[in-house]
Design a protein around this motif. Structure first.
Motif, PDB file in Angstrom:
ATOM      1  N   GLY A  66      38.836  35.585   8.057  1.00 65.00           N
ATOM      2  CA  GLY A  66      37.805  36.890   8.073  1.00 65.00           C
ATOM      3  C   GLY A  66      38.534  38.165   8.120  1.00 65.00           C
ATOM      4  O   GLY A  66      37.979  39.205   8.241  1.00 65.00           O
ATOM      5  N   TRP A  67      39.895  38.363   7.657  1.00 61.98           N
ATOM      6  CA  TRP A  67      40.405  39.489   7.359  1.00 61.98           C
ATOM      7  C   TRP A  67      40.652  39.812   5.922  1.00 61.98           C
ATOM      8  O   TRP A  67      40.689  38.808   5.203  1.00 61.98           O
ATOM      9  CB  TRP A  67      41.690  39.521   8.305  1.00 61.98           C
ATOM     10  N   HIS A  68      41.063  41.059   5.566  1.00 63.51           N
ATOM     11  CA  HIS A  68      41.492  41.395   4.411  1.00 63.51           C
ATOM     12  C   HIS A  68      43.019  41.791   4.593  1.00 63.51           C
ATOM     13  O   HIS A  68      43.207  42.243   5.580  1.00 63.51           O
ATOM     14  CB  HIS A  68      40.789  42.343   3.757  1.00 63.51           C
ATOM     15  N   LEU A  69      43.698  41.681   3.513  1.00 61.30           N
ATOM     16  CA  LEU A  69      44.974  42.012   3.557  1.00 61.30           C
ATOM     17  C   LEU A  69      45.256  43.070   2.347  1.00 61.30           C
ATOM     18  O   LEU A  69      44.920  42.763   1.069  1.00 61.30           O
ATOM     19  CB  LEU A  69      46.006  40.728   3.307  1.00 61.30           C
ATOM     20  N   VAL A  70      45.890  44.100   2.578  1.00 61.02           N
ATOM     21  CA  VAL A  70      46.203  44.937   1.589  1.00 61.02           C
ATOM     22  C   VAL A  70      47.715  45.398   1.801  1.00 61.02           C
ATOM     23  O   VAL A  70      48.140  45.694   2.943  1.00 61.02           O
ATOM     24  CB  VAL A  70      45.475  46.084   1.354  1.00 61.02           C
ATOM     25  N   PRO A  71      48.441  45.754   0.691  1.00 68.38           N
ATOM     26  CA  PRO A  71      49.918  46.389   0.930  1.00 68.38           C
ATOM     27  C   PRO A  71      49.871  47.709   1.565  1.00 68.38           C
ATOM     28  O   PRO A  71      49.142  48.546   0.975  1.00 68.38           O
ATOM     29  CB  PRO A  71      50.606  46.106  -0.499  1.00 68.38           C
ATOM     30  N   GLN A  72      51.018  48.100   2.053  1.00 74.02           N
ATOM     31  CA  GLN A  72      51.329  49.413   2.403  1.00 74.02           C
ATOM     32  C   GLN A  72      51.875  50.031   1.153  1.00 74.02           C
ATOM     33  O   GLN A  72      52.475  49.623   0.448  1.00 74.02           O
ATOM     34  CB  GLN A  72      52.465  49.597   3.501  1.00 74.02           C
ATOM     35  N   GLU A  73      51.258  51.445   0.958  1.00 75.81           N
ATOM     36  CA  GLU A  73      51.756  52.130  -0.134  1.00 75.81           C
ATOM     37  C   GLU A  73      52.153  53.470   0.040  1.00 75.81           C
ATOM     38  O   GLU A  73      51.714  53.869   1.177  1.00 75.81           O
ATOM     39  CB  GLU A  73      50.567  52.271  -1.088  1.00 75.81           C
ATOM     40  N   GLY A  74      53.199  53.948  -0.436  1.00 70.97           N
ATOM     41  CA  GLY A  74      53.811  55.260  -0.062  1.00 70.97           C
ATOM     42  C   GLY A  74      55.122  55.273   0.227  1.00 70.97           C
ATOM     43  O   GLY A  74      55.813  54.432   0.877  1.00 70.97           O
ATOM     44  N   ASP A  75      55.761  56.288   0.095  1.00 72.26           N
ATOM     45  CA  ASP A  75      57.228  56.830   0.489  1.00 72.26           C
ATOM     46  C   ASP A  75      57.084  57.230   1.966  1.00 72.26           C
ATOM     47  O   ASP A  75      56.668  58.639   2.150  1.00 72.26           O
ATOM     48  CB  ASP A  75      58.053  57.553  -0.387  1.00 72.26           C
ATOM     49  N   GLY A  76      57.483  56.827   2.880  1.00 67.19           N
ATOM     50  CA  GLY A  76      57.606  57.109   4.278  1.00 67.19           C
ATOM     51  C   GLY A  76      56.339  56.928   5.146  1.00 67.19           C
ATOM     52  O   GLY A  76      55.021  56.662   4.448  1.00 67.19           O
ATOM     53  N   LEU A  77      56.466  56.807   6.538  1.00 65.15           N
ATOM     54  CA  LEU A  77      55.076  56.424   7.290  1.00 65.15           C
ATOM     55  C   LEU A  77      54.146  57.338   7.073  1.00 65.15           C
ATOM     56  O   LEU A  77      53.076  56.777   6.934  1.00 65.15           O
ATOM     57  CB  LEU A  77      55.723  56.438   8.789  1.00 65.15           C
ATOM     58  N   ALA A  78      54.276  58.745   7.012  1.00 64.00           N
ATOM     59  CA  ALA A  78      52.996  59.407   6.811  1.00 64.00           C
ATOM     60  C   ALA A  78      52.403  59.348   5.633  1.00 64.00           C
ATOM     61  O   ALA A  78      50.847  59.102   5.868  1.00 64.00           O
ATOM     62  CB  ALA A  78      53.614  60.979   6.858  1.00 64.00           C
ATOM     63  N   HIS A  79      53.003  58.775   4.613  1.00 63.63           N
ATOM     64  CA  HIS A  79      52.145  58.652   3.354  1.00 63.63           C
ATOM     65  C   HIS A  79      51.483  57.286   3.470  1.00 63.63           C
ATOM     66  O   HIS A  79      50.359  56.938   2.938  1.00 63.63           O
ATOM     67  CB  HIS A  79      53.038  58.715   2.155  1.00 63.63           C
ATOM     68  N   ARG A  80      52.031  56.512   4.112  1.00 61.80           N
ATOM     69  CA  ARG A  80      51.601  54.981   4.206  1.00 61.80           C
ATOM     70  C   ARG A  80      50.288  54.968   5.015  1.00 61.80           C
ATOM     71  O   ARG A  80      49.492  54.270   4.932  1.00 61.80           O
ATOM     72  CB  ARG A  80      52.822  53.996   4.773  1.00 61.80           C
ATOM     73  N   LEU A  81      50.364  55.742   6.281  1.00 58.40           N
ATOM     74  CA  LEU A  81      49.027  55.895   7.086  1.00 58.40           C
ATOM     75  C   LEU A  81      48.137  56.664   6.222  1.00 58.40           C
ATOM     76  O   LEU A  81      46.915  55.842   6.600  1.00 58.40           O
ATOM     77  CB  LEU A  81      49.739  56.732   8.156  1.00 58.40           C
ATOM     78  N   ASN A  83      47.392  56.715   3.091  1.00 55.14           N
ATOM     79  CA  ASN A  83      46.900  55.987   2.053  1.00 55.14           C
ATOM     80  C   ASN A  83      46.068  54.628   2.409  1.00 55.14           C
ATOM     81  O   ASN A  83      45.190  54.089   2.002  1.00 55.14           O
ATOM     82  CB  ASN A  83      48.099  55.216   1.153  1.00 55.14           C
ATOM     83  N   ALA A  84      46.567  54.216   3.679  1.00 60.43           N
ATOM     84  CA  ALA A  84      45.874  53.125   4.470  1.00 60.43           C
ATOM     85  C   ALA A  84      44.345  53.381   4.832  1.00 60.43           C
ATOM     86  O   ALA A  84      43.699  52.670   4.347  1.00 60.43           O
ATOM     87  CB  ALA A  84      46.407  52.874   5.914  1.00 60.43           C
ATOM     88  N   PHE A  85      44.197  54.784   5.377  1.00 63.10           N
ATOM     89  CA  PHE A  85      42.820  55.263   5.314  1.00 63.10           C
ATOM     90  C   PHE A  85      42.208  55.315   4.098  1.00 63.10           C
ATOM     91  O   PHE A  85      40.946  54.999   3.868  1.00 63.10           O
ATOM     92  CB  PHE A  85      42.651  56.466   6.241  1.00 63.10           C
ATOM     93  N   VAL A  86      42.686  56.179   3.126  1.00 58.91           N
ATOM     94  CA  VAL A  86      42.192  56.653   1.906  1.00 58.91           C
ATOM     95  C   VAL A  86      41.908  55.117   0.812  1.00 58.91           C
ATOM     96  O   VAL A  86      40.617  55.088   0.350  1.00 58.91           O
ATOM     97  CB  VAL A  86      43.033  57.671   1.102  1.00 58.91           C
ATOM     98  N   ASP A  87      42.980  54.496   0.800  1.00 65.28           N
ATOM     99  CA  ASP A  87      42.688  53.129  -0.237  1.00 65.28           C
ATOM    100  C   ASP A  87      41.871  52.096   0.230  1.00 65.28           C
ATOM    101  O   ASP A  87      41.303  51.244  -0.370  1.00 65.28           O
ATOM    102  CB  ASP A  87      44.048  52.483  -0.289  1.00 65.28           C
ATOM    103  N   THR A  88      41.289  52.144   1.740  1.00 66.56           N
ATOM    104  CA  THR A  88      40.400  51.130   2.165  1.00 66.56           C
ATOM    105  C   THR A  88      39.014  51.772   2.463  1.00 66.56           C
ATOM    106  O   THR A  88      38.264  50.948   2.848  1.00 66.56           O
ATOM    107  CB  THR A  88      40.991  50.636   3.511  1.00 66.56           C
ATOM    108  N   ALA A  89      38.794  53.170   2.152  1.00 65.28           N
ATOM    109  CA  ALA A  89      37.556  53.611   2.742  1.00 65.28           C
ATOM    110  C   ALA A  89      36.425  52.819   1.974  1.00 65.28           C
ATOM    111  O   ALA A  89      36.151  52.324   0.721  1.00 65.28           O
ATOM    112  CB  ALA A  89      37.612  54.992   2.225  1.00 65.28           C
TER     113      ALA A  89
END
Length: 211
Positions: A66-81, A83-89
């Motif tokens: 029942g879950w989706h999986l997507v890879p983390q994207e970006g350099d550094g935690l701030a960018h990964r966080l 992108n996590a929001f923006v890429d899954t909106a």
């Protein structure tokens, strides 16, 4: 309000997770603790009503039903966080992101973040160490504000709120939780947990000596 749940996580591989537990733990013990925290967090999010649930993952991990999986994207935690929001909106859907360091999470604590979005643009779940364990955004595009926020410092939560407010977002606060970083954290948090985390701590983390 429609919401999706995001879990930003690392695969529990020895040497790559919970490194601040070493010492006193070995990398293998720390990875077992991380695996339990991740499994318990997935269980809580699965039990929480949501339109979609997604793990934003570094490494490889079996996709829960029942879950989706997507890879983390970006350099550094701030960018990964960010992108996590923006890429899954999703259109017309709030996004609620949490990590795997707070296995004491409950559906009620997640609801405390989401419920604030009826009046606010964002609700932050502060951590005792000055960071944050969760962030709910009514409009996930506002997560671009996170890209310049300094992470893993004692006032990361303050910087996060400042960045969002500079975009005109009204920000509120959810409950304060303790992250699991050290052995002392693990024992303290496990005392208030259900699930597999307390047993994993008891079996793998030497109890800190009181002074």
């Amino acid at each position: 309000m429609r919401r999706q749940l995001l879990l930003i996580a690392k695969a529990p591989v020895p040497g790559r997770v919970k490194t601040r537990l070493c010492p006193p733990c070995t990398p293998e013990q720390a990875a077992r603790v991380a695996a339990a925290a991740l499994a318990d967090t997935i269980a809580v999010l699965t039990a929480t009503p949501a339109g979609r649930r997604t793990i934003v993952l570094s490494g490889r991990y079996r996709r829960p039903p029942g879950w989706h999986l997507v890879p983390q994207e970006g350099d550094g935690l701030a960018h990964r966080l960010s992108n996590a929001f923006v890429d899954t909106a999703l259109p017309g859907t709030a996004s609620v992101l949490v990590g795997m360091d707070t296995p004491q999470l409950t559906p009620a604590r997640l609801d405390a973040l989401t419920n604030g979005l009826h009046e606010l643009g964002a609700v932050l779940g502060p951590a005792e160490d000055g960071g944050w364990w969760g962030l709910a955004l009514r409009d996930p595009s506002h997560a671009t504000a996170l890209r310049d926020v300094p992470m893993s410092i004692p006032d990361t939560a303050q910087w996060t709120v400042k960045a969002l407010r500079e975009r005109g977002v009204r920000v509120g606060y959810g409950p304060v939780l303790r992250d699991v970083d050290t052995a002392a954290d693990a024992w303290t948090v496990s005392a208030g947990c259900a699930g597999t985390f307390p047993a994993a701590v008891a079996e793998n983390v030497p109890r800190p000596v009181s002074r």
